[in-house]
Motif scaffolding. Structure first.
Motif, PDB file in Angstrom:
ATOM      1  N   VAL C  90      71.216 125.376  22.818  1.00 43.99           N
ATOM      2  CA  VAL C  90      70.601 126.325  21.887  1.00 43.99           C
ATOM      3  C   VAL C  90      70.959 125.984  20.436  1.00 43.99           C
ATOM      4  CG1 VAL C  90      70.530 128.199  23.595  1.00 43.99           C
ATOM      5  CG2 VAL C  90      72.511 127.991  22.069  1.00 43.99           C
ATOM      6  N   GLY C  91      71.374 124.737  20.208  1.00 47.38           N
ATOM      7  CA  GLY C  91      71.799 124.327  18.869  1.00 47.38           C
ATOM      8  C   GLY C  91      70.764 124.607  17.789  1.00 47.38           C
ATOM      9  N   ALA C  92      69.510 124.294  18.080  1.00 49.75           N
ATOM     10  CA  ALA C  92      68.463 124.498  17.071  1.00 49.75           C
ATOM     11  C   ALA C  92      68.302 125.986  16.746  1.00 49.75           C
ATOM     12  CB  ALA C  92      67.137 123.913  17.562  1.00 49.75           C
ATOM     13  N   ARG C  93      68.417 126.816  17.780  1.00 51.70           N
ATOM     14  CA  ARG C  93      68.281 128.259  17.557  1.00 51.70           C
ATOM     15  C   ARG C  93      69.482 128.817  16.788  1.00 51.70           C
ATOM     16  NH1 ARG C  93      66.580 132.360  21.992  1.00 51.70           N
ATOM     17  NH2 ARG C  93      66.080 133.469  20.066  1.00 51.70           N
ATOM     18  N   VAL C  94      70.667 128.248  17.024  1.00 51.43           N
ATOM     19  CA  VAL C  94      71.851 128.686  16.275  1.00 51.43           C
ATOM     20  C   VAL C  94      71.667 128.354  14.794  1.00 51.43           C
ATOM     21  CG1 VAL C  94      74.326 128.292  15.901  1.00 51.43           C
ATOM     22  CG2 VAL C  94      73.433 128.546  18.235  1.00 51.43           C
ATOM     23  N   ASP C  95      71.224 127.132  14.523  1.00 53.67           N
ATOM     24  CA  ASP C  95      70.980 126.735  13.132  1.00 53.67           C
ATOM     25  C   ASP C  95      69.964 127.669  12.473  1.00 53.67           C
ATOM     26  OD1 ASP C  95      72.721 124.601  13.365  1.00 53.67           O
ATOM     27  OD2 ASP C  95      71.154 123.108  13.713  1.00 53.67           O
ATOM     28  N   GLU C  96      68.928 127.986  13.228  1.00 49.88           N
ATOM     29  CA  GLU C  96      67.872 128.859  12.711  1.00 49.88           C
ATOM     30  C   GLU C  96      68.424 130.255  12.399  1.00 49.88           C
ATOM     31  OE1 GLU C  96      63.819 130.899  14.562  1.00 49.88           O
ATOM     32  OE2 GLU C  96      64.876 129.337  15.700  1.00 49.88           O
ATOM     33  N   ALA C  97      69.256 130.782  13.295  1.00 51.70           N
ATOM     34  CA  ALA C  97      69.846 132.102  13.070  1.00 51.70           C
ATOM     35  C   ALA C  97      70.715 132.088  11.806  1.00 51.70           C
ATOM     36  CB  ALA C  97      70.675 132.536  14.277  1.00 51.70           C
ATOM     37  N   ILE C  98      71.511 131.037  11.668  1.00 53.18           N
ATOM     38  CA  ILE C  98      72.377 130.941  10.490  1.00 53.18           C
ATOM     39  C   ILE C  98      71.520 130.851   9.228  1.00 53.18           C
ATOM     40  CG2 ILE C  98      74.060 129.450   9.310  1.00 53.18           C
ATOM     41  CD1 ILE C  98      75.180 128.830  12.186  1.00 53.18           C
ATOM     42  N   GLY C  99      70.438 130.091   9.319  1.00 52.24           N
ATOM     43  CA  GLY C  99      69.500 130.014   8.190  1.00 52.24           C
ATOM     44  C   GLY C  99      68.900 131.370   7.841  1.00 52.24           C
ATOM     45  N   ALA C 100      68.780 132.226   8.856  1.00 52.66           N
ATOM     46  CA  ALA C 100      68.203 133.559   8.637  1.00 52.66           C
ATOM     47  C   ALA C 100      69.263 134.579   8.216  1.00 52.66           C
ATOM     48  CB  ALA C 100      67.506 134.041   9.913  1.00 52.66           C
ATOM     49  N   GLY C 101      70.507 134.111   8.029  1.00 60.36           N
ATOM     50  CA  GLY C 101      71.525 135.019   7.493  1.00 60.36           C
ATOM     51  C   GLY C 101      72.522 135.555   8.500  1.00 60.36           C
TER      52      GLY C 101
END
Lengths: 148, 148, 148
Positions: C90-101
């Protein structure tokens, strides 16, 4: 009566009243004064053993505290939504819990994701738009949180 | 001294004292003033990996905060009761945690349901009549809740 | 203005200010006054379905409340640490979540136990020395707790 005596006497009554009315003292602080216990329970596993455990927990809370003394809300979301489907293996127990005063709600976000509509669900359950938001807000309102 | 100055000066002391004595300000608010941390941990899975994780968590809490600065209570109920049986695979670790000051209690409701009596359990553990009620009440008293 | 009227008028303002400044009224009580919602989410299962559920929960919280209105922190520890490894499914989704704050942190105690170092982890994540201590302290600060 001088000002010092006056303040001493009114503070207990007025300060509490002001804070409670203002919503500043949280609900679980109010519980300390003898009010109802409040518990939100999360069901997010697709596992019938967990569903039964949650229902057992609700039953034990009511048995121990008296059903009139505890508000219980079960929130099913994610893989836990199966607990509240019309064909749920624990459907009869869910109906029974609701009959005993437990609030049981399904997450509409999850339902949308799984293409479920209300006719797919047990007739007795309620709905919230987002299970996780409901659980967060209940805690903000001072409810205890149990995750079976 | 006029009334405005007077109220300004006594409010900090009196209002806090009144609220604390009245039990209106919850325990975790009092923690903010530097008191002990308090954590109730739930073990409700029949899974030795979870039992070890709970014991690791307790150990880490004590290591990081200092054992004297944190009250930890582990409540085992439902399928988690196996953690505290006399033949538990983590029995030695449970004894060790209790020796280190962790409170560990078994749910008597669960024991009744599984026809377990105290001789079936580790000699070191304590008991509560209903695990889920204990966990709810600890939260009402301001304890943090960890569900490993 | 007599003393009684005076006290009635200033108590709402002064008592709240004093208690908030003194840190006696907990954070979630302050939330009742309309401040940001705050949620700490625990990931302690080595199960990708749980990792996705946690990420879904974070997304739903932001969608429902508005990302600007909710602070979300995901704490991964124990078997949950795999969610944040460089090779996480789920690495890509983790990065995305962090990008979303969303704040996402790994437990250094767990990393030490599993002989993981920062180069083994996703570049976007943060770190806490003990995941369980972080989760406890967030609750003490008034954050709601979600354990997917």
């Amino acid at each position: 009566m001088n000002a010092r005596n006056f303040v001493g006497r009114v503070l207990a009554a007025v300060a509490l009243a002001v804070l409670l009315v203002a919503g500043v003292v949280p609900a679980h602080a109010q519980q300390a004064a003898g009010a109802k216990s409040k518990v939100v329970m999360q069901v997010s596993d697709g596992d019938a053993a967990k569903w039964n455990l949650a229902l057992n927990n609700a039953k034990n809370l009511q048995a121990d505290l008296g059903a009139a003394n505890v508000d219980i809300e079960i929130v099913a979301y994610g893989p836990g939504i199966g607990m509240l489907k019309a064909d749920s293996v624990v459907g009869a127990r869910v109906d029974e819990a609701i009959g005993a005063g437990v609030k049981v709600v399904a997450c509409e976000n999850t339902m949308r994701g799984q293409k479920l509509t209300k006719p797919d669900m047990l007739g007795s359950v309620g709905y919230v738009s987002a299970g996780v938001v409901e659980i967060m807000q209940r805690q903000q309102q001072g409810w205890a949180y149990i995750r079976p």
